[in-house]
Design a protein around this motif. Structure first.
Motif, PDB file in Angstrom:
ATOM      1  N   ASP A 254       0.827  -1.202   0.000  1.00 49.92           N
ATOM      2  CA  ASP A 254       0.000   0.000   0.000  1.00 49.92           C
ATOM      3  C   ASP A 254       0.866   1.259   0.000  1.00 49.92           C
ATOM      4  O   ASP A 254       0.361   2.361   0.226  1.00 49.92           O
ATOM      5  CB  ASP A 254      -0.917   0.013   1.234  1.00 49.92           C
ATOM      6  CG  ASP A 254      -1.962  -1.082   1.181  1.00 49.92           C
ATOM      7  OD1 ASP A 254      -2.573  -1.244   0.112  1.00 49.92           O
ATOM      8  OD2 ASP A 254      -2.163  -1.772   2.195  1.00 49.92           O
TER       9      ASP A 254
ATOM     10  N   GLY B  89      -2.188  -1.180  -3.322  1.00 46.95           N
ATOM     11  CA  GLY B  89      -2.926  -0.004  -2.893  1.00 46.95           C
ATOM     12  C   GLY B  89      -2.417   1.190  -3.678  1.00 46.95           C
ATOM     13  O   GLY B  89      -1.247   1.562  -3.566  1.00 46.95           O
TER      14      GLY B  89
ATOM     15  N   GLY C 110     -12.175   1.085  -3.889  1.00 50.06           N
ATOM     16  CA  GLY C 110     -11.589   2.349  -3.482  1.00 50.06           C
ATOM     17  C   GLY C 110     -11.942   3.491  -4.419  1.00 50.06           C
ATOM     18  O   GLY C 110     -12.904   3.444  -5.184  1.00 50.06           O
TER      19      GLY C 110
ATOM     20  N   GLN D  15      -2.196   4.941  -4.446  1.00 48.87           N
ATOM     21  CA  GLN D  15      -2.404   6.243  -3.829  1.00 48.87           C
ATOM     22  C   GLN D  15      -1.877   7.349  -4.738  1.00 48.87           C
ATOM     23  O   GLN D  15      -0.810   7.208  -5.334  1.00 48.87           O
ATOM     24  CB  GLN D  15      -1.681   6.311  -2.484  1.00 48.87           C
ATOM     25  CG  GLN D  15      -2.093   5.227  -1.501  1.00 48.87           C
ATOM     26  CD  GLN D  15      -1.361   5.365  -0.183  1.00 48.87           C
ATOM     27  OE1 GLN D  15      -1.086   6.465   0.274  1.00 48.87           O
ATOM     28  NE2 GLN D  15      -1.038   4.236   0.440  1.00 48.87           N
TER      29      GLN D  15
ATOM     30  N   SER E 236      -7.187   5.094  -3.835  1.00 52.00           N
ATOM     31  CA  SER E 236      -6.856   5.845  -2.626  1.00 52.00           C
ATOM     32  C   SER E 236      -8.003   5.813  -1.626  1.00 52.00           C
ATOM     33  O   SER E 236      -9.170   5.962  -1.988  1.00 52.00           O
ATOM     34  CB  SER E 236      -6.528   7.292  -2.988  1.00 52.00           C
ATOM     35  OG  SER E 236      -7.582   7.867  -3.730  1.00 52.00           O
ATOM     36  N   PRO E 237      -7.696   5.614  -0.338  1.00 52.11           N
ATOM     37  CA  PRO E 237      -8.732   5.580   0.692  1.00 52.11           C
ATOM     38  C   PRO E 237      -9.129   6.990   1.119  1.00 52.11           C
ATOM     39  O   PRO E 237      -8.543   7.983   0.689  1.00 52.11           O
ATOM     40  CB  PRO E 237      -8.038   4.835   1.837  1.00 52.11           C
ATOM     41  CG  PRO E 237      -6.597   5.216   1.684  1.00 52.11           C
ATOM     42  CD  PRO E 237      -6.358   5.361   0.206  1.00 52.11           C
TER      43      PRO E 237
ATOM     44  N   HIS F 181      -1.657  -7.705  -4.420  1.00 55.31           N
ATOM     45  CA  HIS F 181      -2.501  -6.596  -3.970  1.00 55.31           C
ATOM     46  C   HIS F 181      -1.700  -5.309  -4.081  1.00 55.31           C
ATOM     47  O   HIS F 181      -0.574  -5.218  -3.582  1.00 55.31           O
ATOM     48  CB  HIS F 181      -2.940  -6.796  -2.513  1.00 55.31           C
ATOM     49  CG  HIS F 181      -3.467  -5.528  -1.885  1.00 55.31           C
ATOM     50  ND1 HIS F 181      -4.770  -5.110  -2.046  1.00 55.31           N
ATOM     51  CD2 HIS F 181      -2.854  -4.577  -1.124  1.00 55.31           C
ATOM     52  CE1 HIS F 181      -4.941  -3.961  -1.404  1.00 55.31           C
ATOM     53  NE2 HIS F 181      -3.796  -3.616  -0.836  1.00 55.31           N
TER      54      HIS F 181
ATOM     55  N   VAL G 218      -6.693  -1.427  -5.348  1.00 55.82           N
ATOM     56  CA  VAL G 218      -7.515  -0.605  -4.460  1.00 55.82           C
ATOM     57  C   VAL G 218      -7.059   0.839  -4.568  1.00 55.82           C
ATOM     58  O   VAL G 218      -5.896   1.158  -4.295  1.00 55.82           O
ATOM     59  CB  VAL G 218      -7.414  -1.090  -2.998  1.00 55.82           C
ATOM     60  CG1 VAL G 218      -8.263  -0.212  -2.088  1.00 55.82           C
ATOM     61  CG2 VAL G 218      -7.857  -2.543  -2.898  1.00 55.82           C
TER      62      VAL G 218
END
Length: 471
Positions: free
Chosen positions: A62, A84, A145, A86, A115-116, A82, A113
């Protein structure tokens, strides 16, 4: 100081370098046996050995700029990935590296996924994911996400003839109405999860066996699925009676209905008894909408009539009308006919005094979570529950009126030999060291959550858990 991204990249490169050295050594030992091979053939053989030597099955990151690590991963052995994704300066430099995904020839499961949080979404450069069609073993894909250009991203990915069996699409922060492009051409797909951001779908794979749709506005694509066995649906259409059409699905074995808001749940309640495949019912009420007694009565009546339920979750917000008035319908006592229940979550601040005692009739429960039950609990009810529900693996009491100094209650909990999870929080009393010792017989317990105090400290809880592990 070097950044985590740099350290991780160096570690991957070092591992690959050691593998190269081993491969080179093996090649040197076998050089004499390579008679008759051309220089090009020998080079190809060395490359194959190098790829086999550096093996890694699963990887996830991530960190900002995670795609920059792709070139260091072994495509011959990696089966799960996986990333993440961003936004930021590092991400801008690494975006183009997403095209390296096509080189991971053994990849079976891929999770991307965005960005959160509430920040800007991640923008995938056009064409970077076009090579996924080359991954002949890719069976599971998850997209979740916050992304920019979601429509284009979906069209780019789902237009490819991917060998997918499982697909999850769960975006956040999508302002516009989003439709899922047709996935009918993905003929191997058997499981599909569609998040609340996607409201429409043109066509679904006809071989689907499991479908989870968090905001379904049209049942037509669902009703066309003749092989569908498991369906989780959050209905978002006005004609609740249309739910009855789900009973006509020939292969359907389990139906789970999720309602967001008391009005939707009350409107759909009359259909519950008429859906023989209904196994799970879930209601989350909004703090912005206070239900009337009529709404709550309709919801409880509908839930009680669904006698095949195995899972039930009812969450009434604190502003719900009191259930402790003379004409109120008891919450727990309304549910005693649901003898097939395995999982039960209830939250209601206003309950008939001692109402939770009625749940002792549900002896098949394996998970019981009661939250904010107020007068509906009490010591007698809590003790009776622990004595009656001998199959519990999860027992969760939060903001329930229970005396944690009660020897009778803790002794009963200590006999729940199947427990793996126990939570006793915000009960209005403190757990003592003597009380904690009454739980030492819970040999299967993996997680204990209690309010810490002068007697029950972090160190004491650590010692308690260590003692359990030694049993």
């Amino acid at each position: 100081m070097r950044q985590p991204q740099q350290l991780l990249q160096q570690a991957l490169q070092a591992a690959a370098g050691h593998a190269d050295a081993r491969a080179a050594g093996a090649a040197a030992l076998q050089a004499n046996s390579a008679t008759g091979m051309t220089g090009k053939q020998q080079q190809q053989q060395q490359q194959r050995r190098r790829r086999r030597a550096w093996r890694l099955a699963s990887f996830g990151s991530d960190l900002p700029g995670a795609p920059a690590l792709l070139h260091a991963l072994p495509g011959c052995s990696l089966t799960y990935l996986h990333l993440g994704l961003q936004p930021g300066a590092a991400a801008e430099r690494a975006k183009a590296q997403l095209s390296q995904l096509a080189s991971l020839s053994s990849l079976q499961q891929l999770s991307l996924v965005g960005s959160p949080g509430l920040g800007p979404g991640y923008e995938v450069p056009g064409g970077c994911l076009a090579g996924l069609s080359q991954l002949g073993q890719l069976t599971t894909l998850r997209l979740a996400g916050r992304f920019l250009g979601v429509k284009q991203l979906l069209q780019q990915l789902l237009a490819q003839p991917l060998p997918l069996r499982q697909l999850t699409v769960d975006f956040v922060g999508v302002d516009e109405r989003l439709a899922l492009p047709s996935t009918a051409h993905l003929t191997q797909m058997t499981e599909l999860i569609i998040g609340s951001s996607v409201q429409d779908s043109a066509a679904l794979p006809e071989r689907l066996q499991s479908l989870e749709w968090h905001k379904c506005t049209d049942l037509a694509p669902v009703l066309a699925l003749k092989q569908l066995q498991h369906l989780t649906l959050c209905p978002d259409f006005a004609e609740r009676q249309r739910l009855l059409e789900l009973a006509s699905l020939p292969a359907l074995q389990e139906l789970h209905l999720n309602y967001r808001g008391v009005l939707a749940a009350a409107a759909g309640a009359p259909t519950s008894a008429l859906l023989p495949q209904l196994r799970a019912l879930r209601l989350l009420t909004s703090a912005l909408m206070t239900p009337t007694k009529q709404h709550m009565t309709a919801i409880l009546t509908g839930a009680a009539a669904a006698t095949q339920l195995t899972k039930l979750r009812l969450h009434f917000n604190p502003l719900s009308p009191p259930l402790d008035t003379p004409d109120a319908q008891p919450l727990c006592a309304s549910l005693t006919g649901l003898t097939w229940l395995k999982v039960l979550f209830l939250s209601s601040e206003h309950c008939v005094p001692g109402d939770a005692l009625a749940l002792t009739a549900l002896t098949g429960l394996t998970r019981l979570q009661l939250y904010n039950m107020g007068n509906g609990m009490g010591d007698a009810a809590a003790t009776a529950l622990a004595r009656s529900l001998q199959h519990l693996s999860c027992f969760n009491l939060i903001k329930c009126s229970v005396d944690l100094g009660s020897t009778a209650f803790l002794a009963a909990v200590g006999q729940l030999k199947q427990l793996t999870y126990l939570c006793l929080q915000h009960s209005g009393s403190e757990l003592t060291l003597h009380g904690l010792m009454q739980l030492t017989g819970l040999s299967r317990l993996q997680q204990l959550i209690v309010d810490k105090n002068a007697d029950v400290t972090d160190a004491v809880l650590h010692g308690f858990k260590a003692a359990l592990r030694q049993q």
